[in-house]
Motif scaffolding. Structure first.
Motif, PDB file in Angstrom:
ATOM      1  N   GLY A 411       1.637  -2.383   0.084  1.00  0.00           N
ATOM      2  CA  GLY A 411       0.291  -2.556  -0.461  1.00  0.00           C
ATOM      3  C   GLY A 411       0.304  -3.327  -1.773  1.00  0.00           C
ATOM      4  N   LYS A 412       1.277  -3.052  -2.627  1.00  0.00           N
ATOM      5  CA  LYS A 412       1.390  -3.796  -3.881  1.00  0.00           C
ATOM      6  C   LYS A 412       1.732  -5.265  -3.629  1.00  0.00           C
ATOM      7  CE  LYS A 412       2.665   0.173  -6.752  1.00  0.00           C
ATOM      8  NZ  LYS A 412       3.705   0.817  -7.570  1.00  0.00           N
ATOM      9  N   ARG A 414       0.780  -6.945  -1.083  1.00  0.00           N
ATOM     10  CA  ARG A 414      -0.472  -7.572  -0.615  1.00  0.00           C
ATOM     11  C   ARG A 414      -1.409  -7.859  -1.784  1.00  0.00           C
ATOM     12  NH1 ARG A 414      -3.970 -10.305   0.535  1.00  0.00           N
ATOM     13  NH2 ARG A 414      -5.687  -9.984   2.025  1.00  0.00           N
ATOM     14  N   GLN A 415      -1.556  -6.914  -2.694  1.00  0.00           N
ATOM     15  CA  GLN A 415      -2.531  -7.061  -3.783  1.00  0.00           C
ATOM     16  C   GLN A 415      -2.021  -7.950  -4.913  1.00  0.00           C
ATOM     17  OE1 GLN A 415      -3.520  -3.106  -5.033  1.00  0.00           O
ATOM     18  NE2 GLN A 415      -4.466  -2.541  -3.074  1.00  0.00           N
ATOM     19  N   ASP A 418      -0.403 -11.558  -3.104  1.00  0.00           N
ATOM     20  CA  ASP A 418      -1.233 -12.230  -2.099  1.00  0.00           C
ATOM     21  C   ASP A 418      -0.474 -12.503  -0.797  1.00  0.00           C
ATOM     22  OD1 ASP A 418      -3.498 -12.244  -3.701  1.00  0.00           O
ATOM     23  OD2 ASP A 418      -2.941 -14.148  -4.656  1.00  0.00           O
TER      24      ASP A 418
END
Length: 468
Positions: A411-412, A414-415, A418
């Protein structure tokens, strides 16, 4: 690929040379196989050892070697094969890997390679369907392959497969492989006779070696052979422990200054005499349920202390720790150490050394599977797949990490970086490519359901006040 034909005489000479190589290697491999199956060399026992001693020697065999092989092999599992620039399984995976049940059979390839140092696979066209690849796994005890450069060559020059060595029981049938054909082989004690030649048209000898560790001279080393002295040491220590436990782990009562009771004639009460005219003493029963008394004032009772077993137990633990260090297997896999209530992070730390070894196996075995898949593509007529040197197998992630820890890290990524969300799907442990293939459709259906719910909500909402 054009390959010159090999005459039957040359092939026969090669096969006989391969038989000599198989005879040379087989005793060493048989010794490794015996230790893996618990048929160890027995611990040292005196020449005049009693039946009880020999029974304890048999019971002292404590075979830890299968766990040394199982630990890394259970962390190895291929779950996909992708061509370069693609995230989908290649046609040769669907037509070569899956029909040959290699999801199940791959474990035997790894166990054999880690046990002996190497194993083999054979890739050939099916007899009735030349476009269908058939992949078989073969033990190194049953196959010997010759290389021009054994440290660097992808394919051997030729290979001989025999299920057992020929001997006094007669000849043995098997197979001989070279760069042009497959032959039916019949080996006796002196030579190999070839027949039933079948061309395979692959341009290489279709035998691929899976080497656990190979040096620059082409020699392979497995996990078991270097550990045999340590295993023998453990067996000897356990034998000494059993001897001490059986004969010296309890207190011994002693009596001094007491006239032993004598056997007497039940009618006359006179002492019974032996052949030399000496009175016969009656055995004294001295166990934990009896109280010993003596009529003689000078009698003294005492005890001999039991032999402490702590030293033997600590010695076994030390040998197991040595075994864990040399094999790079975590100590808790061998029952050493206190591993209660460990977190995922602590467990991963204890397995870090083994996972580095597993990573080395993945690089070596992965190259071998990729060779098999490219040869399968050649059999299928898939020229692009046969020439794709950048293809790669996809390994299952077997490291000890909690799912929440992994998902949080993804998740990190992805955020903060990018990274596309779908690019991270393959990094989620516990799912196969088959599972992930259905996710886009499920995601699309979910998006459609959300949009439908939103539109129905908007349609059911009351209209706003009319403008004036």
């Amino acid at each position: 690929m054009t390959v010159s034909a090999v005459s039957l005489a040359d092939a026969t000479t090669r096969a006989t040379r391969a038989l000599e190589g198989l005879r040379h290697d087989r005793p060493r491999l048989d010794r490794i196989d015996a230790y893996m199956r618990g048929r160890h060399a027995g611990p040292y026992t005196p020449r005049n050892a009693s039946k009880e001693y020999r029974l304890l020697a048999e019971r002292s065999i404590s075979n830890f070697l299968p766990m040394v092989v199982a630990a890394p092999s259970q962390a190895l599992s291929v779950e996909g094969y992708h061509r370069s620039g693609s995230s989908e399984d290649a046609p040769e995976w669907r037509s070569g890997w899956q029909p040959n049940r290699l999801d199940e059979r791959q474990a035997a390839v790894y166990r054999s390679a880690i046990t002996y140092g190497h194993s083999f696979t054979v890739v050939l066209p099916h007899k009735s369907d030349p476009t269908r690849p058939v992949i078989r796994a073969v033990s190194p005890r049953c196959m010997w392959a010759a290389y021009d450069d054994p440290a660097a060559d992808e394919w051997p020059l030729y290979a001989l497969e025999l299920r057992r060595l020929p001997g006094v029981e007669g000849s043995v049938e098997g197979w001989f492989y070279d760069e042009t054909a497959v032959y039916r082989a019949e080996a006796d004690e002196e030579k190999v006779t070839l027949s039933q030649k079948r061309l395979h048209g692959l341009g290489v000898c279709p035998v691929r070696r899976f080497a656990a560790q190979v040096d620059l001279e082409g020699r392979t080393t497995g996990a078991v052979e270097p550990l045999i002295p340590l295993q023998d040491r453990i067996n000897q220590t356990v034998f000494d422990l059993l001897i001490s436990q059986t004969y010296g782990s309890f207190k011994v009562r002693t009596v001094s200054g007491m006239t032993p009771p004598l056997k007497r004639d039940p009618e006359t009460g006179e002492p019974l005499l032996d052949a030399d005219g000496n009175p016969i003493a009656r055995p004294v029963t001295a166990d934990a349920s009896r109280l010993l008394m003596a009529p003689d004032a000078d009698t003294r009772f005492g005890t001999l202390d039991e032999t402490p077993l702590t030293g033997f137990i600590e010695s076994v633990g030390m040998s197991l720790r040595h075994l864990a260090v040399v094999s790079q297997v975590p100590p808790h896999n061998l029952g050493v150490g206190d591993m209660i209530n460990l977190s995922a992070e602590a467990l991963a730390a204890t397995e870090a050394v083994m996972m580095r070894m597993v990573a080395e196996y993945k690089r070596s075995f992965g190259e071998s599977w990729e060779s098999d898949m490219r040869l399968s593509a050649r059999i299928m007529g898939e020229r692009e797949g046969a020439e794709d040197l950048a293809s790669q197998v996809i390994w299952t992630d077997a490291e000890s990490r909690s799912l929440s820890q992994t998902v949080d890290a993804l998740g990190k990524a992805r955020q903060m970086l990018d990274v596309p969300a779908r690019a991270l799907w393959s990094k989620i442990p516990g799912f196969t490519d088959t599972d992930r293939a259905s996710w886009p459709e499920m995601a699309a259906e979910e998006d459609s359901s959300v949009r439908l719910a939103e539109s129905l909500t908007r349609a059911a909402a009351p209209a706003g006040p009319a403008g004036g």
